[in-house]
Design an enzyme around this catalytic site. Structure first.
Site, PDB file in Angstrom:
ATOM      1  N   ILE A  34     -16.704  13.725 -11.250  1.00 19.80           N
ATOM      2  CA  ILE A  34     -16.797  14.204 -12.628  1.00 19.80           C
ATOM      3  C   ILE A  34     -18.217  14.056 -13.163  1.00 19.80           C
ATOM      4  O   ILE A  34     -18.688  14.882 -13.958  1.00 19.80           O
ATOM      5  CB  ILE A  34     -15.785  13.475 -13.535  1.00 19.80           C
ATOM      6  CG1 ILE A  34     -15.699  14.147 -14.910  1.00 19.80           C
ATOM      7  CG2 ILE A  34     -16.153  12.011 -13.691  1.00 19.80           C
ATOM      8  CD1 ILE A  34     -15.159  15.547 -14.892  1.00 19.80           C
TER       9      ILE A  34
ATOM     10  N   SER B 171     -23.270   2.095  -9.612  1.00 16.59           N
ATOM     11  CA  SER B 171     -22.098   2.587  -8.899  1.00 16.59           C
ATOM     12  C   SER B 171     -22.031   1.900  -7.547  1.00 16.59           C
ATOM     13  O   SER B 171     -23.068   1.568  -6.957  1.00 16.59           O
ATOM     14  CB  SER B 171     -22.205   4.107  -8.709  1.00 16.59           C
ATOM     15  OG  SER B 171     -21.046   4.628  -8.104  1.00 16.59           O
ATOM     16  N   ARG B 172     -20.827   1.697  -7.064  1.00 15.94           N
ATOM     17  CA  ARG B 172     -20.681   1.059  -5.757  1.00 15.94           C
ATOM     18  C   ARG B 172     -21.228   1.931  -4.637  1.00 15.94           C
ATOM     19  O   ARG B 172     -21.732   1.428  -3.634  1.00 15.94           O
ATOM     20  CB  ARG B 172     -19.211   0.735  -5.490  1.00 15.94           C
ATOM     21  CG  ARG B 172     -18.660  -0.413  -6.308  1.00 15.94           C
ATOM     22  CD  ARG B 172     -17.215  -0.704  -5.950  1.00 15.94           C
ATOM     23  NE  ARG B 172     -16.365   0.452  -6.179  1.00 15.94           N
ATOM     24  CZ  ARG B 172     -15.097   0.534  -5.801  1.00 15.94           C
ATOM     25  NH1 ARG B 172     -14.547  -0.459  -5.127  1.00 15.94           N
ATOM     26  NH2 ARG B 172     -14.385   1.607  -6.062  1.00 15.94           N
TER      27      ARG B 172
ATOM     28  N   LYS C 172     -12.370   9.831 -20.541  1.00 19.36           N
ATOM     29  CA  LYS C 172     -10.942   9.772 -20.876  1.00 19.36           C
ATOM     30  C   LYS C 172     -10.132   9.354 -19.645  1.00 19.36           C
ATOM     31  O   LYS C 172     -10.535   9.661 -18.517  1.00 19.36           O
ATOM     32  CB  LYS C 172     -10.474  11.131 -21.430  1.00 19.36           C
ATOM     33  CG  LYS C 172     -10.441  12.273 -20.399  1.00 19.36           C
ATOM     34  CD  LYS C 172      -9.135  12.310 -19.641  1.00 19.36           C
ATOM     35  CE  LYS C 172      -9.208  13.246 -18.470  1.00 19.36           C
ATOM     36  NZ  LYS C 172      -8.023  13.156 -17.606  1.00 19.36           N
TER      37      LYS C 172
ATOM     38  N   ASP D 139      -2.873  11.503 -16.471  1.00 24.06           N
ATOM     39  CA  ASP D 139      -4.325  11.679 -16.401  1.00 24.06           C
ATOM     40  C   ASP D 139      -4.710  13.090 -16.845  1.00 24.06           C
ATOM     41  O   ASP D 139      -5.573  13.249 -17.709  1.00 24.06           O
ATOM     42  CB  ASP D 139      -4.838  11.384 -14.989  1.00 24.06           C
ATOM     43  CG  ASP D 139      -6.335  11.573 -14.866  1.00 24.06           C
ATOM     44  OD1 ASP D 139      -7.081  10.695 -15.337  1.00 24.06           O
ATOM     45  OD2 ASP D 139      -6.761  12.616 -14.325  1.00 24.06           O
TER      46      ASP D 139
END
Length: 308
Positions: A14, A36-37, A90, A168
């Site tokens: 996203i 971020s991983r 969201k 979702d």
């Protein structure tokens, strides 16, 4: 005013599809770091944790949190304590209580908190809201059906507790409906289909009404094949309103009234810049409350195991 130094936490699909292009096109923001991983953005300092990023990059003004909702509270809390403005993808969190706590913290810190319901910014949503305000609605039917195997392949978090499952995408529909209805609606009954090997539902059938007993029926399904369905249909005294394609097209009695290209995330970042400059927050929990009500009131139906 100088650009808002922005960081992103959680560099996934996203972010690449929506956040990065929207940020690049908005002169109010400058992307200065990511955490971020696994994911990184070319040319931008990258860290593997929000703690390391906040310590190393004190110039950060705002943070966009794009990790799964189960992990968003801790990151948002750390960012707010550090005095950063926070953009919540969201749904804004896995529970109502944690988002309410973040809102209280943001107020104390003098920081902006944004619950970013992107579907509310679909092109024809405001036109639909104006139309419903001008007439009397008789009923509404929401049909939100898509294929999880296409949109979220191999993403286990969505099937875990707090991942919301079919809600979702379904919460996108709820974010539109709660925005365009002239009066609030309330859940009266629901059935949730849980695959026998998952902790979140794959389908939901929801019945609502408002204070005037106007019915709203919503059907959510995450196993739709073929054409995907993102439609909101309302019978009114002024005719049959159809808000189609996720809110991008509005028709009345079959006549197209409004249509425009999808530009939801650019609108989100314009709104985030606006509230950040004003020192205000924008946190509407109505869509998430309806999801919580569905889990509280809904009947659980066990269906066949799901494998993608």
């Amino acid at each position: 005013m100088s650009a808002i130094n922005l960081a992103i936490v959680g560099v996934g699909k996203i972010v690449r599809d929506q956040h990065l292009p929207s940020i690049a096109a908005n002169g109010d923001f400058k992307l200065v770091a990511t955490a971020s991983r696994h994911g990184t953005v070319d040319g931008i300092p990258a860290y593997t944790s929000i703690e390391a990023m906040l310590e190393a990059e004190p110039s950060i003004d705002a943070v966009s949190l794009c990790m799964p909702p189960q992990y968003r509270y801790e990151a948002a809390y750390k960012a707010l304590v550090a005095g950063k403005h926070v953009f919540l993808e969201k749904p804004p969190g896995a529970t109502l209580s944690e988002v309410a706590d973040l809102q209280e913290l943001a107020d104390k810190q003098g920081a902006s908190l944004f619950a970013s319901w992107h579907s509310r910014y679909a092109a024809a949503v405001e036109a639909a809201k104006s139309f419903l305000a001008s007439t009397t609605m008789k009923n509404m039917h929401v049909i939100w059906k898509e294929d999880v195997r296409h949109w979220h392949p191999n993403q286990e978090w969505i099937w875990q507790a707090g991942g919301l499952g079919v809600f979702d995408p379904g919460i996108n529909a709820l974010s539109i409906v709660t925005h365009i209805l002239p009066k609030p609606m309330f859940l009266t009954a629901a059935t949730l289909d849980f695959p026998e090997n998952r902790d979140a539902p794959v389908a939901a059938d929801l019945y609502f009404r408002n204070a005037d007993h106007v019915p709203v029926h919503a059907e959510f399904d995450w196993l739709q094949t073929g054409k995907q369905s993102w439609d909101i249909i309302a019978e009114t005294e002024a005719g049959r309103m159809e808000l189609n394609e996720g809110g991008s097209k509005l028709s009345v009695d079959g006549e197209l009234k409004f249509s425009a290209p999808e530009a939801e995330y650019p609108a989100l970042y314009r709104r985030f810049a606006e509230i950040t400059k004003a020192g205000t927050s924008d946190v509407d929990l109505a869509p998430l409350r309806h999801v919580a009500d569905a889990f509280m009131l809904g009947k659980r139906k066990v269906v066949d195991a799901f494998y993608d």
